[in-house]
Design a protein around this motif. Structure first.
Motif, PDB file in Angstrom:
ATOM      1  N   LYS A 131      -3.336   2.035  -9.842  1.00 50.93           N
ATOM      2  CA  LYS A 131      -4.074   3.076  -9.114  1.00 50.93           C
ATOM      3  C   LYS A 131      -4.129   2.740  -7.629  1.00 50.93           C
ATOM      4  O   LYS A 131      -3.876   3.582  -6.776  1.00 50.93           O
ATOM      5  N   GLN A 132      -4.424   1.481  -7.323  1.00 49.76           N
ATOM      6  CA  GLN A 132      -4.506   1.049  -5.936  1.00 49.76           C
ATOM      7  C   GLN A 132      -3.132   1.118  -5.269  1.00 49.76           C
ATOM      8  O   GLN A 132      -2.993   1.604  -4.157  1.00 49.76           O
ATOM      9  N   LYS A 133      -2.131   0.656  -5.945  1.00 51.49           N
ATOM     10  CA  LYS A 133      -0.779   0.631  -5.394  1.00 51.49           C
ATOM     11  C   LYS A 133      -0.290   2.041  -5.093  1.00 51.49           C
ATOM     12  O   LYS A 133       0.256   2.307  -4.029  1.00 51.49           O
ATOM     13  N   PHE A 134      -0.495   2.962  -6.037  1.00 50.08           N
ATOM     14  CA  PHE A 134      -0.025   4.323  -5.834  1.00 50.08           C
ATOM     15  C   PHE A 134      -0.871   5.085  -4.822  1.00 50.08           C
ATOM     16  O   PHE A 134      -0.367   5.948  -4.112  1.00 50.08           O
ATOM     17  N   SER A 135      -2.151   4.787  -4.753  1.00 45.10           N
ATOM     18  CA  SER A 135      -2.979   5.476  -3.764  1.00 45.10           C
ATOM     19  C   SER A 135      -2.614   5.023  -2.352  1.00 45.10           C
ATOM     20  O   SER A 135      -2.605   5.826  -1.424  1.00 45.10           O
ATOM     21  N   VAL A 136      -2.277   3.764  -2.142  1.00 45.84           N
ATOM     22  CA  VAL A 136      -1.835   3.267  -0.830  1.00 45.84           C
ATOM     23  C   VAL A 136      -0.508   3.908  -0.486  1.00 45.84           C
ATOM     24  O   VAL A 136      -0.286   4.365   0.639  1.00 45.84           O
ATOM     25  N   HIS A 137       0.381   4.005  -1.455  1.00 46.82           N
ATOM     26  CA  HIS A 137       1.693   4.620  -1.231  1.00 46.82           C
ATOM     27  C   HIS A 137       1.530   6.104  -0.905  1.00 46.82           C
ATOM     28  O   HIS A 137       2.201   6.638  -0.020  1.00 46.82           O
ATOM     29  N   LYS A 138       0.597   6.778  -1.561  1.00 44.10           N
ATOM     30  CA  LYS A 138       0.338   8.192  -1.327  1.00 44.10           C
ATOM     31  C   LYS A 138      -0.247   8.409   0.071  1.00 44.10           C
ATOM     32  O   LYS A 138       0.111   9.361   0.772  1.00 44.10           O
ATOM     33  N   LYS A 139      -1.142   7.506   0.489  1.00 46.23           N
ATOM     34  CA  LYS A 139      -1.743   7.611   1.819  1.00 46.23           C
ATOM     35  C   LYS A 139      -0.678   7.460   2.902  1.00 46.23           C
ATOM     36  O   LYS A 139      -0.688   8.158   3.903  1.00 46.23           O
ATOM     37  N   LYS A 140       0.246   6.525   2.711  1.00 50.09           N
ATOM     38  CA  LYS A 140       1.318   6.329   3.696  1.00 50.09           C
ATOM     39  C   LYS A 140       2.179   7.583   3.802  1.00 50.09           C
ATOM     40  O   LYS A 140       2.564   7.999   4.876  1.00 50.09           O
ATOM     41  N   LYS A 141       2.477   8.183   2.641  1.00 50.12           N
ATOM     42  CA  LYS A 141       3.290   9.402   2.660  1.00 50.12           C
ATOM     43  C   LYS A 141       2.556  10.529   3.370  1.00 50.12           C
ATOM     44  O   LYS A 141       3.140  11.285   4.128  1.00 50.12           O
TER      45      LYS A 141
END
Length: 151
Positions: A131-141
């Motif tokens: 969840k943390q990994k994908f949310s950080v990746h989503k924020k960058k996008k």
């Protein structure tokens, strides 16, 4: 007890009736075993006492050692029933006692609970990490998509 049917509890209202039925099943099994051993002895022309030992654990070492042909004087390690003054007689093992079985069952239950809890905790940690990994990746996008394009 041998030959233990799974539906023994149905149709027998009291414990004594169930125990009587189990006793009957046990006796039937023992009778069957004796019959088979008698037939074996007759087919192979040997005495029944040479191939079949009717043994109760409460009897201890003596009948078992006698059946195996080991005398007390031999002091064979497979039959520790000797009563010499130099050596201590080894008691007959009682592995299937109720207290030991209850302790093992409690330990296995506790182990199962701990293992299940640990497994759920590990799954929870992996899900939180994802969840943390994908949310950080989503924020960058989102940041990259929201940046004004320079021409």
């Amino acid at each position: 007890y041998r030959l233990f049917p799974s539906n023994i509890h149905t149709g027998y209202s009291t414990i004594s009736k169930r125990e009587d039925r189990l006793g009957q099943y046990h006796d039937m099994w023992n009778k069957h075993v004796r019959t088979v051993m008698q037939e074996y002895a007759q087919e192979h022309h040997v005495a029944l006492d040479e191939v079949f030992l009717d043994f109760q654990v409460q009897q201890g070492w003596a009948p078992l050692c006698q059946f195996l042909g080991i005398t007390k004087e031999e002091q064979h390690p497979a039959c520790p029933h000797h009563d010499n003054k130099e050596t201590v007689a080894v008691p007959f093992p009682h592995i299937n006692d109720k207290q030991a079985y209850a302790r093992i069952l409690k330990f296995m239950s506790l182990f199962g609970y701990v293992w299940t809890t640990l497994l759920f905790f590990m799954v929870y940690c992996v899900l939180q990490w994802c969840k943390q990994k994908f949310s950080v990746h989503k924020k960058k996008k989102n940041k990259e998509n929201n940046k004004p394009k320079q021409s």
